[in-house]
Design a protein around this motif. Sequence first.
Motif, short mmCIF file in Angstrom:
data_model
loop_
_atom_site.label_atom_id
_atom_site.label_comp_id
_atom_site.label_asym_id
_atom_site.label_seq_id
_atom_site.Cartn_x
_atom_site.Cartn_y
_atom_site.Cartn_z
N GLY A 175 -9.61 32.81 -13.47
CA GLY A 175 -8.77 33.55 -12.53
C GLY A 175 -7.94 32.38 -11.76
O GLY A 175 -7.13 31.52 -12.52
N ASP A 176 -7.68 32.40 -10.41
CA ASP A 176 -7.02 31.39 -9.80
C ASP A 176 -7.33 29.85 -10.36
O ASP A 176 -6.42 28.97 -10.29
N ALA A 177 -8.62 29.43 -10.40
CA ALA A 177 -8.89 28.31 -10.75
C ALA A 177 -8.29 27.90 -12.01
O ALA A 177 -7.86 26.69 -12.30
N LYS A 180 -4.44 27.49 -11.72
CA LYS A 180 -4.13 25.93 -11.01
C LYS A 180 -4.23 24.96 -11.79
O LYS A 180 -3.41 24.07 -11.93
N HIS A 181 -5.43 25.05 -12.85
CA HIS A 181 -5.72 24.11 -14.02
C HIS A 181 -4.35 23.91 -14.77
O HIS A 181 -3.99 22.73 -15.24
N ASP A 182 -4.07 25.09 -15.20
CA ASP A 182 -2.79 25.03 -16.32
C ASP A 182 -1.71 26.29 -16.10
O ASP A 182 -2.17 27.32 -16.61
N PRO A 183 -0.96 26.11 -15.18
CA PRO A 183 -0.22 27.52 -14.76
C PRO A 183 0.62 27.87 -16.10
O PRO A 183 1.28 29.09 -15.52
N VAL A 184 0.93 27.23 -16.88
CA VAL A 184 1.85 27.98 -18.08
C VAL A 184 1.40 29.01 -18.51
O VAL A 184 2.27 29.91 -18.93
N PHE A 185 0.10 29.56 -18.54
CA PHE A 185 -0.52 30.92 -18.98
C PHE A 185 -0.05 31.99 -18.17
O PHE A 185 -0.10 32.97 -18.62
N ASN A 186 0.25 31.74 -16.93
CA ASN A 186 1.00 32.72 -15.97
C ASN A 186 0.11 34.05 -15.96
O ASN A 186 0.56 35.31 -15.99
N ASN A 187 -1.48 33.71 -15.96
CA ASN A 187 -2.21 34.75 -15.72
C ASN A 187 -2.26 35.68 -17.01
O ASN A 187 -2.81 36.90 -16.82
N THR A 188 -1.69 35.53 -18.06
CA THR A 188 -2.01 36.36 -19.34
C THR A 188 -3.19 36.04 -19.97
O THR A 188 -3.80 36.87 -20.60
N GLN A 189 -3.89 35.01 -19.56
CA GLN A 189 -5.11 34.64 -20.11
C GLN A 189 -5.90 34.13 -19.07
O GLN A 189 -5.53 33.21 -18.41
N LYS A 190 -7.14 34.55 -18.65
CA LYS A 190 -7.58 34.71 -17.31
C LYS A 190 -8.95 33.55 -17.36
O LYS A 190 -9.43 33.51 -16.34
N PHE A 191 -9.22 33.13 -18.72
CA PHE A 191 -10.52 32.44 -18.49
C PHE A 191 -10.47 31.40 -19.70
O PHE A 191 -9.62 31.57 -20.49
N ALA A 192 -10.92 30.05 -19.29
CA ALA A 192 -10.79 29.00 -20.20
C ALA A 192 -12.19 28.31 -20.16
O ALA A 192 -12.75 27.97 -19.14
N ALA A 193 -12.45 27.67 -21.12
CA ALA A 193 -13.67 26.68 -21.37
C ALA A 193 -13.12 25.50 -21.86
O ALA A 193 -12.50 25.20 -22.85
N SER A 194 -13.18 24.47 -21.14
CA SER A 194 -12.42 23.18 -21.39
C SER A 194 -13.50 22.12 -21.75
O SER A 194 -14.42 21.90 -20.99
N VAL A 195 -13.55 21.76 -23.04
CA VAL A 195 -14.50 20.74 -23.58
C VAL A 195 -14.27 19.22 -23.74
O VAL A 195 -13.13 19.13 -23.78
N HIS A 196 -15.14 18.70 -22.97
CA HIS A 196 -15.12 17.22 -22.59
C HIS A 196 -14.93 16.42 -23.96
O HIS A 196 -15.52 16.61 -25.07
N TYR A 336 3.40 36.12 -31.47
CA TYR A 336 2.02 36.08 -30.27
C TYR A 336 2.24 35.17 -29.36
O TYR A 336 1.65 35.33 -28.26
N ILE A 337 3.33 34.16 -29.68
CA ILE A 337 3.36 33.20 -28.63
C ILE A 337 4.11 33.64 -27.15
O ILE A 337 3.75 33.26 -26.21
N HIS A 338 4.80 34.84 -27.36
CA HIS A 338 5.51 35.45 -26.47
C HIS A 338 4.37 36.06 -25.36
O HIS A 338 4.59 36.37 -24.13
N GLN A 339 3.38 36.35 -26.26
CA GLN A 339 2.37 37.24 -25.34
C GLN A 339 1.33 36.25 -24.49
O GLN A 339 1.05 36.66 -23.59
N VAL A 340 1.42 35.11 -24.78
CA VAL A 340 0.73 33.89 -24.25
C VAL A 340 1.46 33.21 -23.35
O VAL A 340 0.95 33.11 -22.07
N ILE A 341 2.62 32.84 -23.61
CA ILE A 341 3.60 32.33 -22.66
C ILE A 341 4.76 33.29 -22.52
O ILE A 341 5.89 33.10 -23.00
#
Length: 419
Positions: A175-177, A180-196, A336-341
């Motif tokens: 969601g908002d977190a 905020k972490h990467d606003p480019v996706f503009n809420n089209t993708q609402k969850f992410a797992a960032s691997v270290h 597909y890129i237009h769906q994501v960004i």
Amino acid sequence: MNNNDQSLPIAIIGAGIVGVSTAIWCQRAGLRTILIDREGPASGTSFGNAGVLASASVVPVTVPGLIAKAPRMLLDKKQPLFLNWSYLPTLMPWLTRYLSHCKPEVVARIASALNPILSNSLEDHQALAAGTGAEKFISPAEYVYVYKDRAHFESDKFGWQVRKDNGFTWTEYEGDAWNKHDPVFNNTQKFAASVHNHGRISDPGCYVQQLARHFEDNGGKIIQATVEGLADNNGQVSGVRTTTETIACSAAVIAAGAWSKPLLGELGCDIPLEAERGYHIELYEPSAMPRMPSMIAAGKFVMTPMDGRLRIAGMVEFGGLVAGANRAPIDYLKNYIHQVIPGLKWTETTEWLGHRPAPVDSVPVIGEAPAMKGAFMGFGHQHVGLTGGARTGQLLAQLVSGQTPEIDMTPYSPLRFNA
């Protein structure tokens, strides 16, 4: 190394990341080394990959459930799996064996084999590039798997458990977190797992070319030629046969990616290897870019910020080495890129097709040939050639120079298919 004539060079066939890495590590070990490639450094998948040092990519394509999904995916142009149907009769023996690996216990075995090759890829590439002009292309980076929502992420829990079992950790954003972490996706993708602890190569082609230039600057020789096979002298490799000459050598390494299989005839092993076709498009001067390399889970492609452009890479297509590019995967990526960004704009688009070397069990082949001493193999990394290339080159150099690698090489043995 088994040939006593130390005046002859080590011949590395293939100037992609695996071959160039092997050449540099052999050179650093004090071995006279030559690189032979039909087109020159970084002319294949080492040019067109996603540019991610994707250490956590230990989960193969052949996960449980793939067999049920594949027919629907092949018939739907909105899915990231494509097939040149005229190639199907040729593909079937390999494909049948490939799909037999879609079992939890087999996936676990594949992941544990891939982990030693991939797990420290950032450090491996930093060590490879140290003191060369290629250092500037490497940077630490998160590698983010982007999902539509948490439920979508949870549906992929098998793969994440495999990563966890192999020691990988990640941070979850929702969601908002995540916005905020990467606003480019503009809420089209609402969850992410960032691997270290991952990395990024900002221009893979230039990176490998700079490594090759360093090899030359330090006395190495690069020969542009088409290799037809190896010369055998009483069971010992004695040369590399090209279309115009035989180049004498004391040892040879076949690191020609998807073009390796035709060179294996006299080496005593039958490697079930296919060419898995992959595509990328590059968008120049994009109006927005993700902060870090991002795997779009629903689309099965990676978006990577590069120098002045955004590379979008991925797809799985089976059609062999000969057929030209298929428009459908390219159109898939563009749509597909237009769906994501949404609203993304850019000034120029380039397109690319390459061929990944895909062994039937998704594990690279690294080792000495059973029927010809001094002939070594290093290919078959499928989707993780760049990631594992630096480590593979180091292992091959150790084998060529007679050292014992610090990891168990059994899972990568060329003999594993001979049973």
